[in-house]
Design a protein around this motif. Structure first.
Motif, mmCIF file in Angstrom:
data_model
loop_
_atom_site.group_PDB
_atom_site.id
_atom_site.type_symbol
_atom_site.label_atom_id
_atom_site.label_comp_id
_atom_site.label_asym_id
_atom_site.label_seq_id
_atom_site.Cartn_x
_atom_site.Cartn_y
_atom_site.Cartn_z
ATOM 1 N N THR A 1 39.210 15.831 4.652
ATOM 2 C CA THR A 1 38.683 15.233 3.424
ATOM 3 C C THR A 1 39.717 14.327 2.754
ATOM 4 O O THR A 1 40.921 14.451 2.966
ATOM 5 C CB THR A 1 38.249 16.318 2.433
ATOM 6 O OG1 THR A 1 39.323 17.262 2.260
ATOM 7 C CG2 THR A 1 37.014 17.041 2.926
ATOM 8 N N VAL B 1 30.885 18.798 1.177
ATOM 9 C CA VAL B 1 32.071 19.213 0.431
ATOM 10 C C VAL B 1 31.670 20.347 -0.504
ATOM 11 O O VAL B 1 30.553 20.369 -1.028
ATOM 12 C CB VAL B 1 32.665 18.021 -0.351
ATOM 13 C CG1 VAL B 1 33.775 18.474 -1.269
ATOM 14 C CG2 VAL B 1 33.183 16.953 0.615
ATOM 15 N N PRO C 1 33.701 8.851 2.424
ATOM 16 C CA PRO C 1 35.127 8.622 2.147
ATOM 17 C C PRO C 1 35.302 7.312 1.379
ATOM 18 O O PRO C 1 35.882 6.343 1.877
ATOM 19 C CB PRO C 1 35.751 8.562 3.540
ATOM 20 C CG PRO C 1 34.655 7.983 4.396
ATOM 21 C CD PRO C 1 33.359 8.528 3.830
ATOM 22 N N GLN D 1 36.257 12.517 -1.802
ATOM 23 C CA GLN D 1 35.324 13.565 -1.405
ATOM 24 C C GLN D 1 35.552 14.874 -2.145
ATOM 25 O O GLN D 1 34.609 15.632 -2.355
ATOM 26 C CB GLN D 1 35.421 13.781 0.112
ATOM 27 C CG GLN D 1 34.963 12.560 0.913
ATOM 28 C CD GLN D 1 35.271 12.673 2.389
ATOM 29 O OE1 GLN D 1 36.405 12.912 2.779
ATOM 30 N NE2 GLN D 1 34.254 12.493 3.225
ATOM 31 N N VAL E 1 29.145 13.546 1.691
ATOM 32 C CA VAL E 1 29.962 12.747 0.783
ATOM 33 C C VAL E 1 30.757 11.717 1.589
ATOM 34 O O VAL E 1 31.382 12.025 2.600
ATOM 35 C CB VAL E 1 30.912 13.648 -0.028
ATOM 36 C CG1 VAL E 1 31.695 12.809 -1.034
ATOM 37 C CG2 VAL E 1 30.123 14.755 -0.740
#
Length: 412
Positions: A148, A367, A388, A152, A386
């Motif tokens: 992540t 996430v 990036p 995010q 989600v």
């Protein structure tokens, strides 16, 4: 649900660390084997993260081999222990690319280690998977990033905890690029949500004493402490914070606590309960896919079960996504494999659905926000698929497929 005791974790970690002294090694296999490089800290300051990542890498290789291997050939791991030493990272990366001639490398934990090895793999066209959360901004078609980024996790975590606790924030972070850039994201999202960062302190990775900082935080009286501390040295902050009686007075959230898995197991509930985090994976995700995956891990490692975290789970993702791309491409050639990875496929993983953004080679993923209680993270929120978005601001590999840079994303 499998729960690992603190005693069992400490025994397992000691045994695994002791067993790593003979590295580097190349596991025996047929002469025609496909070589898979592993480059994780199996000793040194980040071994509690690197050992589980290496265990999961090897488990994935074993599972692929049990299913017939790839292209009719077995996989053979080539594992090196860089010992959290950047010179060794550079040495072993060069060896994996030029001497071992591996088909792919999974490795690196800190951003410093990634930026040591990433240009080497780019230069020699050795496909590289970075399976670690980080600060965002890498733009390199030769790298696939599964962990992540702040857009995010931080973007979700900060409004959540500010809603709970207040708007005045004190930041503590590691003194290298991850900590500095993440602290800047903290400030951006705190201010966007109507708050204020009243102080930010950075600490080298070998700092272990935080008494003066705890006194400063006590005097500043923030509503929230945000932590982006990293590694075993910084682990002392959380224990010293609790010992000073601050845990019940000022709540804490973190983008790194438990990232490698060990802190929630080592710490007592009195020290750790109530710390809120956001990651792309928690072992407490209650889905059939995750439950089955955990059972598989316990069966493979009954006496030294790895502590699971985002870093371990995305290492599994990296291996499985690469293996799927090899099967579909029908070759080990890098370009056809990258074309499969860039095709927008969605993969069902223990963490949820994952796809690779073709413009950045970063994961689009579910996430979560979770609260630690009695050594387990209790999931409070889930955010689906989600993007990036931070790295998307600076990277478009479709327009510039030859990019080879780590952008420090401007937050001005």
């Amino acid at each position: 649900m499998t729960k690992l005791s603190r005693r069992r974790f400490l025994q397992s970690s000691a045994a695994l660390a002791a067993g790593s002294v003979a590295l580097p090694y190349a596991a025996l296999a047929d002469d025609d084997a496909i070589l898979v490089g592993g480059l994780h800290d199996l000793s040194g300051g980040l071994d509690t993260s690197g050992i589980p990542m290496n265990q999961i890498l090897n488990l994935a290789i074993d599972e692929i081999n049990a299913g017939g291997g790839l292209l009719g050939r077995p996989l053979k791991p080539v594992i090196y222990d860089p010992q959290s030493n950047m010179s060794l990272y550079s040495q072993y990366a060069t060896q994996l690319a030029l001497k071992d001639k591996v088909a792919v490398v999974h490795g690196g934990i800190t951003s410093a280690s990634r930026e040591t090895i990433r240009p080497i793999f780019h230069r020699f066209k050795t496909l590289y998977f970075y399976n670690t959360l980080y600060e965002g901004g890498v733009c390199d078609r030769n790298e696939v990033t599964l962990g992540t980024t702040p857009a995010q996790t931080v973007e979700k975590l900060i409004p959540y905890v500010m809603n709970l606790w207040g708007k005045k924030v004190y930041t503590v972070a590691a003194d290298y690029n991850y900590g500095h850039i993440t602290a800047a994201w903290f400030k951006r999202y705190v201010e966007e949500n109507g708050g204020e960062v009243i102080e930010t302190e950075f600490f080298p990775l070998d700092v272990t004493q935080f008494g003066s900082t705890i006194a400063k935080i006590q005097s500043a009286a923030p509503d929230i402490v945000l932590s982006a501390l990293v590694g075993s040295g910084h682990f002392g902050f959380y224990r010293q914070w609790a010992a000073a009686g601050m845990k019940s007075r000022i709540p804490m959230a973190s983008t790194t606590f438990g990232a490698g898995g060990s802190e929630p197991i080592i710490m007592t509930p009195e020290e750790g309960d109530g710390i809120i985090t956001s990651f792309g994976y928690y072992p407490t995700i209650d889905t059939p896919a995750n439950i089955a995956w955990k059972e598989k891990i316990v069966a493979a490692y009954p006496d030294n079960t790895p502590v699971l975290s985002e870093l371990a789970e995305v290492t599994w993702e990296g291996m499985m996504i690469w293996a799927d791309a090899v099967k579909e491409a029908g070759t080990l050639d890098r370009e056809p494999i990258l074309e499969v990875i860039e095709s927008g496929k969605t993969y069902d993983m223990p963490a949820g659905k994952v796809s690779i953004d073709p413009k950045t080679h970063h994961a689009i993923r579910d996430v979560y926000i979770a609260d630690l209680k009695d050594h387990e993270f209790i999931i409070k929120e889930k955010y689906s698929q989600v993007q990036p978005a931070d790295t998307q601001m600076v990277c478009n590999l479709e327009e510039d497929p030859n990019a080879n840079v780590h952008h420090e994303i401007s937050l001005n």
